[in-house]
Motif scaffolding. Structure first.
Motif, PDB file in Angstrom:
ATOM      1  N   GLN A  93     -23.312  33.592  43.805  1.00 60.05           N
ATOM      2  CA  GLN A  93     -22.961  32.871  42.593  1.00 60.05           C
ATOM      3  C   GLN A  93     -22.659  33.783  41.408  1.00 60.05           C
ATOM      4  OE1 GLN A  93     -22.592  29.634  42.848  1.00 60.05           O
ATOM      5  NE2 GLN A  93     -23.405  29.608  44.947  1.00 60.05           N
ATOM      6  N   SER A  94     -22.970  35.064  41.506  1.00 63.29           N
ATOM      7  CA  SER A  94     -22.893  35.931  40.321  1.00 63.29           C
ATOM      8  C   SER A  94     -22.019  37.166  40.509  1.00 63.29           C
ATOM      9  CB  SER A  94     -24.310  36.393  39.944  1.00 63.29           C
ATOM     10  OG  SER A  94     -24.898  37.122  41.014  1.00 63.29           O
ATOM     11  N   ARG A  95     -21.324  37.253  41.625  1.00 61.60           N
ATOM     12  CA  ARG A  95     -20.617  38.485  41.992  1.00 61.60           C
ATOM     13  C   ARG A  95     -19.677  38.984  40.887  1.00 61.60           C
ATOM     14  NH1 ARG A  95     -16.074  40.302  45.588  1.00 61.60           N
ATOM     15  NH2 ARG A  95     -16.970  41.959  46.889  1.00 61.60           N
ATOM     16  N   TYR A  96     -18.878  38.137  40.351  1.00 56.50           N
ATOM     17  CA  TYR A  96     -17.877  38.577  39.374  1.00 56.50           C
ATOM     18  C   TYR A  96     -18.510  38.895  38.019  1.00 56.50           C
ATOM     19  CZ  TYR A  96     -14.544  37.269  42.919  1.00 56.50           C
ATOM     20  OH  TYR A  96     -13.845  37.205  44.112  1.00 56.50           O
ATOM     21  N   ASP A  97     -19.531  38.151  37.650  1.00 55.17           N
ATOM     22  CA  ASP A  97     -20.252  38.482  36.411  1.00 55.17           C
ATOM     23  C   ASP A  97     -20.993  39.811  36.552  1.00 55.17           C
ATOM     24  OD1 ASP A  97     -19.433  36.150  35.176  1.00 55.17           O
ATOM     25  OD2 ASP A  97     -21.196  35.015  35.821  1.00 55.17           O
ATOM     26  N   ASP A  98     -21.542  40.070  37.746  1.00 49.53           N
ATOM     27  CA  ASP A  98     -22.306  41.303  37.989  1.00 49.53           C
ATOM     28  C   ASP A  98     -21.429  42.554  37.982  1.00 49.53           C
ATOM     29  OD1 ASP A  98     -24.635  39.865  38.290  1.00 49.53           O
ATOM     30  OD2 ASP A  98     -24.568  39.837  40.479  1.00 49.53           O
ATOM     31  N   THR A  99     -20.130  42.392  38.181  1.00 53.27           N
ATOM     32  CA  THR A  99     -19.262  43.561  38.377  1.00 53.27           C
ATOM     33  C   THR A  99     -18.136  43.656  37.342  1.00 53.27           C
ATOM     34  OG1 THR A  99     -17.871  42.284  39.907  1.00 53.27           O
ATOM     35  CG2 THR A  99     -19.681  43.557  40.869  1.00 53.27           C
ATOM     36  N   GLU A 100     -18.171  42.861  36.304  1.00 48.94           N
ATOM     37  CA  GLU A 100     -17.062  42.823  35.342  1.00 48.94           C
ATOM     38  C   GLU A 100     -16.941  44.132  34.561  1.00 48.94           C
ATOM     39  OE1 GLU A 100     -15.260  39.952  31.797  1.00 48.94           O
ATOM     40  OE2 GLU A 100     -17.211  39.515  32.711  1.00 48.94           O
ATOM     41  N   ILE A 101     -15.716  44.596  34.441  1.00 52.29           N
ATOM     42  CA  ILE A 101     -15.408  45.835  33.713  1.00 52.29           C
ATOM     43  C   ILE A 101     -14.647  45.487  32.442  1.00 52.29           C
ATOM     44  CG2 ILE A 101     -14.242  48.075  33.822  1.00 52.29           C
ATOM     45  CD1 ILE A 101     -16.593  47.787  35.769  1.00 52.29           C
ATOM     46  N   ASN A 102     -15.043  46.092  31.316  1.00 56.10           N
ATOM     47  CA  ASN A 102     -14.363  45.870  30.046  1.00 56.10           C
ATOM     48  C   ASN A 102     -12.969  46.507  30.088  1.00 56.10           C
ATOM     49  OD1 ASN A 102     -13.575  46.689  27.164  1.00 56.10           O
ATOM     50  ND2 ASN A 102     -15.295  45.293  26.810  1.00 56.10           N
ATOM     51  N   GLN A 103     -11.964  45.717  29.826  1.00 54.87           N
ATOM     52  CA  GLN A 103     -10.587  46.197  29.934  1.00 54.87           C
ATOM     53  C   GLN A 103     -10.232  47.241  28.882  1.00 54.87           C
ATOM     54  OE1 GLN A 103      -8.557  45.348  32.543  1.00 54.87           O
ATOM     55  NE2 GLN A 103     -10.448  44.349  33.254  1.00 54.87           N
ATOM     56  N   ASP A 104     -10.904  47.218  27.741  1.00 54.95           N
ATOM     57  CA  ASP A 104     -10.611  48.182  26.675  1.00 54.95           C
ATOM     58  C   ASP A 104     -11.332  49.518  26.892  1.00 54.95           C
ATOM     59  OD1 ASP A 104      -8.973  46.370  25.305  1.00 54.95           O
ATOM     60  OD2 ASP A 104     -10.723  45.449  24.333  1.00 54.95           O
ATOM     61  N   SER A 105     -12.632  49.453  27.121  1.00 53.40           N
ATOM     62  CA  SER A 105     -13.409  50.692  27.273  1.00 53.40           C
ATOM     63  C   SER A 105     -13.336  51.265  28.684  1.00 53.40           C
ATOM     64  CB  SER A 105     -14.880  50.438  26.927  1.00 53.40           C
ATOM     65  OG  SER A 105     -15.499  49.601  27.896  1.00 53.40           O
ATOM     66  N   GLY A 106     -13.114  50.391  29.675  1.00 54.10           N
ATOM     67  CA  GLY A 106     -13.084  50.844  31.061  1.00 54.10           C
ATOM     68  C   GLY A 106     -14.455  50.913  31.703  1.00 54.10           C
ATOM     69  N   PHE A 107     -15.498  50.615  30.935  1.00 57.20           N
ATOM     70  CA  PHE A 107     -16.867  50.686  31.442  1.00 57.20           C
ATOM     71  C   PHE A 107     -17.401  49.285  31.735  1.00 57.20           C
ATOM     72  CE2 PHE A 107     -16.441  54.808  29.412  1.00 57.20           C
ATOM     73  CZ  PHE A 107     -17.098  55.634  30.314  1.00 57.20           C
ATOM     74  N   PRO A 108     -18.486  49.210  32.514  1.00 59.51           N
ATOM     75  CA  PRO A 108     -19.039  47.891  32.842  1.00 59.51           C
ATOM     76  C   PRO A 108     -19.438  47.096  31.605  1.00 59.51           C
ATOM     77  CG  PRO A 108     -19.968  49.591  34.271  1.00 59.51           C
ATOM     78  CD  PRO A 108     -19.193  50.304  33.207  1.00 59.51           C
ATOM     79  N   GLU A 109     -19.235  45.783  31.694  1.00 62.94           N
ATOM     80  CA  GLU A 109     -19.696  44.883  30.630  1.00 62.94           C
ATOM     81  C   GLU A 109     -21.229  44.873  30.612  1.00 62.94           C
ATOM     82  OE1 GLU A 109     -18.062  43.559  28.352  1.00 62.94           O
ATOM     83  OE2 GLU A 109     -16.054  42.927  28.989  1.00 62.94           O
ATOM     84  N   GLN A 110     -21.798  44.277  29.563  1.00 67.55           N
ATOM     85  CA  GLN A 110     -23.250  44.272  29.391  1.00 67.55           C
ATOM     86  C   GLN A 110     -23.975  43.662  30.579  1.00 67.55           C
ATOM     87  OE1 GLN A 110     -24.560  45.889  26.847  1.00 67.55           O
ATOM     88  NE2 GLN A 110     -26.649  45.534  27.603  1.00 67.55           N
TER      89      GLN A 110
END
Length: 391
Positions: A93-110
């Motif tokens: 249920q959480s795969r995409y939230d767990d792996t989201e990358i910030n498009q501007d910084s290139g680093f993982p989201e919080q």
């Protein structure tokens, strides 16, 4: 192996892992919620109270846990890797939230950073509750493989090996993966598998990369482009191949390997008749077990099957002095069985010291039979040598 046999094997391995797994709801301080995990304990864990075991953490545990756990259990049964803990994290249920990358910084989201910390929370809990060795593997696929790569971007690397299955690397990982791996100081393994038609890694892992790592014994990198697979079937092939690659130092010795090592040693001393600097086989096997402890955190005595393999090889070369040393070593490690004394006797017989050989065989007679050698075999050797002495 035909497709039916392959499918039957995978179904058996999956059933094995499913039947032995423990299911647990893990309350996470980092995430502020419970996450479901599956745990496969080593099958001989309770029988070895002093032993420690590597830890394999599986992302996408809802579909990768069973094949990883079953394969690890199978390979450990045949002593091709150490028995290990396998922990699968359910991300259905959480795969995409767990792996989201910030498009501007290139680093993982919080949320992704929290999930990375959660994985380390799982690791620490396993260390606290079980006898876990200081060797951790993370298995992941496509976008979870990309997230797992960000552990390499941290100052303190909390993992020792990565199995990356058909990874979908973000730009920052593509640019920094090889430089970051090349800076690692400890023993590390990085195995990445892609389908046959996938060329996405061709510019990242190149022949120049291979030559760079060839001089660094602690770094082990392999890109495995697996023929006849697609993005779905590649995992079934990558898991055993990845585990085989990571635990290559642990695996049983074979005579072909001994021959290759001997030829390499002889090539270094070509033209030197005495070859005093050559590393002996007995020294190489002791170094192998030292390395197993250093790399995998697994402290184990020499396996009898390895001693038998090197003894057979040395005997075939008629290197009698070294065979005596192997016999002495085997008797030190396995003092209750006759194998060490028997091998020692063969060595003394080979160098033409029948009296000393008889003494070793007599000592063997008082010990337990092993490796297909009976007390009658020992008596036969003694009788033959006594006859030769009288001639």
């Amino acid at each position: 192996m035909n497709k039916f046999t392959t499918l039957a094997t995978l179904l058996f391995i999956g059933h094995l892992a499913f039947s032995q797994a423990l299911y647990r709801s893990f309350p996470s301080d980092v995430l502020g919620e419970d996450r479901n995990v599956k745990i496969l304990k080593p099958r001989n864990y309770s029988k070895n109270p002093e032993k420690t075991y590597p830890l394999i953490i599986v992302l996408d545990g809802d579909f990768l846990f069973e094949p990883v756990a079953g394969t690890a259990d199978y390979l450990a049964y045949w002593d091709q890797m150490p028995e290990s803990f396998v922990v699968g994290i359910n991300q259905r249920q959480s795969r995409y939230d767990d792996t989201e990358i910030n498009q501007d910084s290139g680093f993982p989201e919080q949320q992704s950073l929290k999930f990375m910390d959660f994985v380390m929370e799982i690791k620490q809990t396993m260390v606290n509750e079980y006898r876990v060795a200081p060797f951790t593997v993370i298995v992941a696929k496509d976008i979870t493989a990309n997230l797992a790569s960000f552990y390499l971007m941290r100052k303190k690397i909390a993992i020792d090996a990565l199995i990356q299955i058909d990874p979908e690397y973000s730009p920052i990982i593509q640019q920094n993966l090889i430089p970051k791996i090349s800076q690692l100081q400890e023993y590390n393994y990085f195995y990445v598998a892609t389908p046959e038609k996938d060329n996405s890694l061709s510019e990242i892992i190149t022949t120049e990369t291979d030559s760079l790592f060839a001089t660094k014994k602690n770094l082990n990198l392999k890109h495995d482009k697996i023929e006849g697979t697609n993005k779905y079937s590649v995992a079934a092939h990558a898991i055993p191949r990845g585990l085989d690659f990571i635990f290559q130092e642990y695996q049983l010795i074979d005579e072909e390997q001994l021959l290759e090592q001997d030829l390499a040693e002889e090539a270094k001393f070509e033209g030197d008749e005495k070859k005093k600097g050559m590393v002996r086989i007995i020294d190489r096997i002791q170094e192998k077990y030292r390395l197993i402890k250093e790399v995998y955190g697994v402290d184990m005595k020499l396996r009898l099957v390895d001693l038998v393999t090197i003894a057979d090889y040395v005997e075939s070369k008629q290197d009698w002095d070294q065979l005596i040393d192997i016999g002495v070593l085997a008797n030190e490690v396995y003092p209750d069985i006759l194998y060490g004394r028997y091998i020692e006797g063969l060595g003394y017989e080979g160098i033409g010291r029948p009296s000393r050989a008889i003494k070793a065989f007599n000592a063997a007679y008082g010990l337990e039979p092993a490796v297909g050698i009976s007390k009658e075999d020992v008596l036969d050797k003694v009788e033959l040598l006594q006859i030769k002495e009288k001639e």
